[in-house]
Design a protein around this motif. Structure first.
Motif: not given
Length: 286
Positions: A96-100, A145-148, A176-178, A182-185
């Protein structure tokens, strides 16, 4: 373990909130709560959260956790409201820090929004085990979807957040930002490597006209039938599809009010000199 799972569907945002417990009188977790918000008037209400509170009290549950799978862009969290009335620690993934950090710049937020996740009571690491009373739970980092994004596994039930949707709907957006297709897959493959009869609980459902909203499927059903991610779909095939699809999507109606509240763990901005709280709407920022 086969925990009891009670779903609550918010039709305005197509969001499922869950109460997970081991039976009447036991400890419980609330996952992905909703604070009602009218974007036309700027008014909030608590009808959705109050339904959850009524269930908790009716069944004598002790709320141990108020969990977020991620900082949602389509609804405001009722985490603070729930904590004040039925207790529980507010938890989310440590990224969540990355999203913040990403959205603090978008909204030009001040010192009241730290980028260390301190607004939440607990930040989960990937694979971290935690109890819900007698139930054993585990946090699974599922970025994309998001990094967090976190999924939460409680016995044979997994709350997948915005990774997978019902098989006839497919997968979550990654623009969305971040976000990263590829990560989602790879995150989805992690979930689909679980036993075939694992119950998967969706955060949202956007059903076709032919059926009512559904909250639950299985690993086996997703492997066999998911329109975006069934067995045999390669990472590159998925990424090409996801990127092309995301380019056609408009922003969620509530992304601007929701994100600035949800990165605060569901708390509102502090009141200004006149006693009124204000949300920011940045122009031409997304």
């Amino acid at each position: 373990m086969h925990p009891c799972v009670e779903p609550f569907f918010d039709t305005a945002t197509s969001t499922f909130t869950y109460v997970v417990h081991a039976g009447d009188g036991t400890s419980a977790a609330i996952i992905d709560s909703v604070l009602d918000y009218d974007p036309k008037s700027g008014r909030t209400s608590t009808q959705s959260a109050d339904r959850v509170i009524a269930f908790v009290r009716e069944h004598g549950l002790q709320v141990q956790w108020v969990l977020e799978t991620h900082a949602h862009a389509d609804h405001l969290s009722a985490a603070q409201y729930l904590k004040a009335r039925v207790g529980g620690q507010i938890g989310i993934g440590e990224q969540i820090r990355t999203v913040q950090h990403a959205f603090k710049g978008v909204f030009n937020l001040g010192a009241d929004v730290a980028e260390d996740g301190a607004q939440f009571d607990h930040l989960f690491a990937d694979g971290e085990a935690f109890p819900i009373g007698a139930l054993d739970a585990r946090a699974i980092h599922v970025p994309g979807h998001t990094p967090a994004d976190m999924a939460y596994q409680v016995g044979d039930a997994v709350f997948v957040g915005d990774t997978l949707f019902m098989p006839d709907v497919g997968s979550a957006r990654c623009d969305f930002p971040g976000g990263d297709a590829h990560q989602l897959y790879r995150s989805v493959q992690k979930l689909l490597s679980l036993p075939a009869d694992t119950r998967l609980f969706m955060c949202h459902d956007y059903p076709p006209a032919s059926r009512e909203p559904r909250c639950q499927t299985t690993v086996e059903e997703e492997r066999r039938e998911n329109v975006h991610l069934h067995e045999g779909i390669s990472e590159n095939e998925f990424v090409d599809m996801r990127l092309a699809r995301d380019r056609t999507l408009s922003m969620p109606v509530l992304i601007l009010p929701a994100v600035q509240v949800n990165i605060r763990a569901g708390d509102m901005p502090p009141p200004e000199a006149n006693g009124v709280r204000y949300l920011k709407i940045p122009l031409n920022a997304l």
